[in-house]
Design a protein around this motif. Structure first.
Motif, PDB file in Angstrom:
ATOM      1  N   ARG A 129      32.117-106.995 -11.410  1.00  0.00           N
ATOM      2  CA  ARG A 129      33.281-107.890 -11.625  1.00  0.00           C
ATOM      3  C   ARG A 129      32.773-109.146 -11.153  1.00  0.00           C
ATOM      4  NH1 ARG A 129      38.701-105.366  -9.152  1.00  0.00           N
ATOM      5  NH2 ARG A 129      39.268-107.137 -10.045  1.00  0.00           N
ATOM      6  N   SER A 130      31.882-109.402 -10.124  1.00  0.00           N
ATOM      7  CA  SER A 130      31.686-110.648  -9.623  1.00  0.00           C
ATOM      8  C   SER A 130      30.447-110.747  -9.106  1.00  0.00           C
ATOM      9  CB  SER A 130      32.620-111.213  -8.891  1.00  0.00           C
ATOM     10  OG  SER A 130      32.033-112.449  -8.297  1.00  0.00           O
ATOM     11  N   GLU A 131      29.353-111.606  -9.228  1.00  0.00           N
ATOM     12  CA  GLU A 131      27.976-111.755  -8.817  1.00  0.00           C
ATOM     13  C   GLU A 131      28.467-112.103  -7.305  1.00  0.00           C
ATOM     14  OE1 GLU A 131      26.259-115.243 -10.729  1.00  0.00           O
ATOM     15  OE2 GLU A 131      25.410-113.560 -12.172  1.00  0.00           O
ATOM     16  N   GLU A 132      29.454-112.378  -6.952  1.00  0.00           N
ATOM     17  CA  GLU A 132      29.865-112.852  -5.560  1.00  0.00           C
ATOM     18  C   GLU A 132      29.921-111.532  -4.606  1.00  0.00           C
ATOM     19  OE1 GLU A 132      29.630-115.782  -4.360  1.00  0.00           O
ATOM     20  OE2 GLU A 132      29.092-116.511  -6.317  1.00  0.00           O
ATOM     21  N   ASP A 133      29.987-110.131  -5.226  1.00  0.00           N
ATOM     22  CA  ASP A 133      29.915-109.042  -4.546  1.00  0.00           C
ATOM     23  C   ASP A 133      28.782-108.785  -3.846  1.00  0.00           C
ATOM     24  OD1 ASP A 133      32.751-108.576  -4.766  1.00  0.00           O
ATOM     25  OD2 ASP A 133      32.538-107.475  -6.664  1.00  0.00           O
ATOM     26  N   GLY A 134      27.522-109.406  -4.232  1.00  0.00           N
ATOM     27  CA  GLY A 134      26.175-109.120  -3.561  1.00  0.00           C
ATOM     28  C   GLY A 134      25.793-107.881  -4.242  1.00  0.00           C
ATOM     29  N   ILE A 135      25.634-107.769  -5.639  1.00  0.00           N
ATOM     30  CA  ILE A 135      24.752-106.520  -6.412  1.00  0.00           C
ATOM     31  C   ILE A 135      23.611-106.113  -6.060  1.00  0.00           C
ATOM     32  CG2 ILE A 135      24.907-105.498  -8.587  1.00  0.00           C
ATOM     33  CD1 ILE A 135      26.555-108.167  -9.762  1.00  0.00           C
ATOM     34  N   ASP A 136      23.369-105.032  -5.715  1.00  0.00           N
ATOM     35  CA  ASP A 136      22.152-104.624  -5.203  1.00  0.00           C
ATOM     36  C   ASP A 136      21.748-103.225  -5.782  1.00  0.00           C
ATOM     37  OD1 ASP A 136      19.832-104.620  -4.055  1.00  0.00           O
ATOM     38  OD2 ASP A 136      20.592-104.415  -1.958  1.00  0.00           O
ATOM     39  N   PHE A 137      20.661-102.770  -5.928  1.00  0.00           N
ATOM     40  CA  PHE A 137      19.951-101.551  -6.175  1.00  0.00           C
ATOM     41  C   PHE A 137      19.465-100.603  -4.934  1.00  0.00           C
ATOM     42  CE2 PHE A 137      16.238-104.322  -6.794  1.00  0.00           C
ATOM     43  CZ  PHE A 137      15.280-103.627  -6.423  1.00  0.00           C
ATOM     44  N   GLU A 138      19.517 -99.595  -4.835  1.00  0.00           N
ATOM     45  CA  GLU A 138      18.701 -98.834  -4.018  1.00  0.00           C
ATOM     46  C   GLU A 138      18.011 -97.458  -4.625  1.00  0.00           C
ATOM     47  OE1 GLU A 138      20.624 -98.048  -0.261  1.00  0.00           O
ATOM     48  OE2 GLU A 138      22.478 -98.947  -0.903  1.00  0.00           O
ATOM     49  N   GLY A 139      16.607 -97.573  -4.624  1.00  0.00           N
ATOM     50  CA  GLY A 139      15.990 -96.678  -5.123  1.00  0.00           C
ATOM     51  C   GLY A 139      15.963 -95.419  -4.142  1.00  0.00           C
ATOM     52  N   GLU A 140      16.301 -94.129  -4.646  1.00  0.00           N
ATOM     53  CA  GLU A 140      16.281 -92.894  -3.710  1.00  0.00           C
ATOM     54  C   GLU A 140      15.727 -91.987  -4.616  1.00  0.00           C
ATOM     55  OE1 GLU A 140      20.146 -92.055  -2.193  1.00  0.00           O
ATOM     56  OE2 GLU A 140      20.564 -94.042  -2.026  1.00  0.00           O
ATOM     57  N   VAL A 141      15.151 -90.640  -3.832  1.00  0.00           N
ATOM     58  CA  VAL A 141      14.965 -89.317  -4.377  1.00  0.00           C
ATOM     59  C   VAL A 141      16.125 -88.531  -3.929  1.00  0.00           C
ATOM     60  CG1 VAL A 141      13.424 -87.521  -4.277  1.00  0.00           C
ATOM     61  CG2 VAL A 141      12.517 -89.533  -3.740  1.00  0.00           C
ATOM     62  N   ALA A 142      16.468 -87.597  -5.372  1.00  0.00           N
ATOM     63  CA  ALA A 142      17.794 -86.896  -4.821  1.00  0.00           C
ATOM     64  C   ALA A 142      17.487 -85.438  -5.326  1.00  0.00           C
ATOM     65  CB  ALA A 142      19.059 -87.429  -5.516  1.00  0.00           C
ATOM     66  N   VAL A 143      18.242 -84.526  -4.847  1.00  0.00           N
ATOM     67  CA  VAL A 143      18.028 -83.050  -5.016  1.00  0.00           C
ATOM     68  C   VAL A 143      19.566 -82.491  -5.723  1.00  0.00           C
ATOM     69  CG1 VAL A 143      16.367 -82.709  -3.708  1.00  0.00           C
ATOM     70  CG2 VAL A 143      18.524 -82.186  -2.887  1.00  0.00           C
ATOM     71  N   VAL A 144      19.536 -81.574  -6.256  1.00  0.00           N
ATOM     72  CA  VAL A 144      20.818 -80.949  -6.762  1.00  0.00           C
ATOM     73  C   VAL A 144      20.454 -79.595  -6.362  1.00  0.00           C
ATOM     74  CG1 VAL A 144      22.015 -80.018  -8.797  1.00  0.00           C
ATOM     75  CG2 VAL A 144      20.735 -82.362  -8.807  1.00  0.00           C
ATOM     76  N   THR A 145      21.775 -78.985  -5.781  1.00  0.00           N
ATOM     77  CA  THR A 145      21.759 -77.827  -5.095  1.00  0.00           C
ATOM     78  C   THR A 145      22.487 -76.443  -5.652  1.00  0.00           C
ATOM     79  OG1 THR A 145      23.850 -77.758  -3.849  1.00  0.00           O
ATOM     80  CG2 THR A 145      22.050 -79.073  -2.706  1.00  0.00           C
ATOM     81  N   GLY A 146      21.973 -75.365  -5.283  1.00  0.00           N
ATOM     82  CA  GLY A 146      23.152 -74.352  -5.734  1.00  0.00           C
ATOM     83  C   GLY A 146      24.102 -74.236  -4.859  1.00  0.00           C
ATOM     84  N   ASP A 147      24.696 -72.843  -4.706  1.00  0.00           N
ATOM     85  CA  ASP A 147      25.747 -72.762  -3.790  1.00  0.00           C
ATOM     86  C   ASP A 147      24.889 -72.783  -2.291  1.00  0.00           C
ATOM     87  OD1 ASP A 147      28.149 -72.735  -5.306  1.00  0.00           O
ATOM     88  OD2 ASP A 147      27.316 -70.645  -6.037  1.00  0.00           O
ATOM     89  N   VAL A 148      25.652 -73.436  -1.338  1.00  0.00           N
ATOM     90  CA  VAL A 148      25.023 -73.581  -0.055  1.00  0.00           C
ATOM     91  C   VAL A 148      26.236 -72.980   0.999  1.00  0.00           C
ATOM     92  CG1 VAL A 148      24.212 -74.803   1.678  1.00  0.00           C
ATOM     93  CG2 VAL A 148      23.587 -75.453  -0.710  1.00  0.00           C
ATOM     94  N   PRO A 149      26.116 -71.824   1.854  1.00  0.00           N
ATOM     95  CA  PRO A 149      27.140 -71.469   2.778  1.00  0.00           C
ATOM     96  C   PRO A 149      27.404 -72.426   3.727  1.00  0.00           C
ATOM     97  CG  PRO A 149      25.199 -70.299   3.249  1.00  0.00           C
ATOM     98  CD  PRO A 149      24.749 -71.233   1.791  1.00  0.00           C
ATOM     99  N   MET A 150      28.640 -72.444   4.276  1.00  0.00           N
ATOM    100  CA  MET A 150      28.939 -73.248   5.369  1.00  0.00           C
ATOM    101  C   MET A 150      28.037 -72.958   6.609  1.00  0.00           C
ATOM    102  SD  MET A 150      32.594 -73.977   7.259  1.00  0.00           S
ATOM    103  CE  MET A 150      32.923 -72.201   7.953  1.00  0.00           C
TER     104      MET A 150
END
Length: 336
Positions: A129-150
């Motif tokens: 909506r506005s450049e004044e919001d301080g638009i930034d990117f963040e490069g990351e690694v991510a994983v997708v899980t199957g079901d994980v028990p508590m």
């Protein structure tokens, strides 16, 4: 095995992608969407792997794969939890504002829950909506899980990892302080994130995937110029097994949960803040970190946040220089 979701409806059209990212074959004869595959992974993963093998040998119908046709691998995910596994990034942020890092930051991961109902396409724009919001990117690694028990252990967390991908955790930096001051977390300062065109099974990564970490440099460009190339496997205080166990401490995680590493961040060779690429350093995969280092070295930040018309590219290549996940490449555009 490499999987992607072509833009189609709300949940995409699942395809199996060749190792060199040039060809794809439709997964519909096996399963229509990635979420459906994750819901019954033990049943569908071997059949998708057979398709992948057939694709490599040219024994199944195929078509040209174009990253621009992709939605996020999960166009809408059941859950998106982003950690802060690289404590160097957090420590720099606190040092830049004259604060110390609590000791438990090195033993207990930080994590927030982001919106995942409308994830950005890897080659789609970042609308703001506005450049004044301080638009930034963040490069990351991510994983997708199957079901994980508590209450899952680290080893159970590692065993639940189904896919690995890259992320751009878009941030509105100038909205963060007022939100955190309320003591109730991010909402407005963390708009929709983007993920790489292709998600990859850990076995496809070979020796680069070990100890719950991915050992390749993460490459970031801003307007075509190198911005950062930190090593994703180095300085990662909490591996993905630990992050998953943290997320599942008091609740189970459903198949299709995405766990992010947080901004990849390296120390300099002498143990100090990393240097910019222009000075021969590994640079950064978010503008905020460069501004933190500028504050520590020069007393004030100099690099502006993203402007409308800027383009960010995030990618990872193997030892032979081939793209592993395809590229996240996004232009920043005004909303509306």
């Amino acid at each position: 095995m490499k999987l992607a979701s072509l833009s189609h409806g709300r949940d995409g059209r699942l395809v199996v992608v060749s190792r060199d990212l040039t060809r794809a074959t439709d997964a519909f004869p096996v399963v229509a969407t990635l979420q459906a595959a994750l819901d019954d992974w033990e049943r569908f993963a071997p059949r998708l792997a057979d398709l992948a093998e057939g694709l490599e040998h040219g024994s199944v119908p195929s078509f040209r794969f174009h990253e621009h046709d992709c939605a996020s691998p999960l166009p809408r995910a059941l859950q998106w939890l982003d950690g802060s596994a690289y404590v160097n990034h957090v420590e720099l942020a606190r040092r830049a504002r004259g604060a110390t890092t609590p000791e438990n930051f090195w033993t207990d991961p930080l994590m927030y829950q982001g919106g995942s109902d409308a994830l950005l396409a890897p080659r789609g724009p970042i609308h703001a909506r506005s450049e004044e919001d301080g638009i930034d990117f963040e490069g990351e690694v991510a994983v997708v899980t199957g079901d994980v028990p508590m209450g899952a252990s680290r080893d159970q967390g590692l065993a639940a990892i189904r896919l690995v991908m890259l992320a751009n955790d878009v941030s509105l930096r100038n909205r963060i302080p007022s939100e955190l001051a309320k003591g109730f977390g991010f909402v407005q300062s963390k708009p929709s994130s983007a993920f790489s065109p292709v998600a990859v099974t850990p076995d496809e990564l070979g020796s680069a995937w070990r100890d719950g970490r991915l050992h390749h440099p993460l490459l970031a460009q801003l307007n075509g110029a190198p911005f950062g190339r930190p090593e994703a496997g180095a300085d990662m205080t909490f591996d993905f097994g630990t992050l998953i166990a943290h997320a599942a401490a008091t609740r189970r995680l459903s198949a299709g949960t995405i766990i992010g590493s947080g901004t990849v961040s390296n120390r300099d060779a002498d143990g100090g803040p990393g240097k910019p690429v222009a000075e021969g350093g590994l640079g950064y995969v978010c503008i905020a970190e460069q501004r933190m280092v500028e504050t520590l070295r020069h007393g004030e930040p100099k690099t502006p946040f993203l402007r409308f018309g800027d383009t960010v590219r995030i990618e990872m290549k193997d030892a032979a220089g081939h793209s592993i996940f395809g590229a996240i490449e996004q232009e920043v555009l005004p909303h509306g």
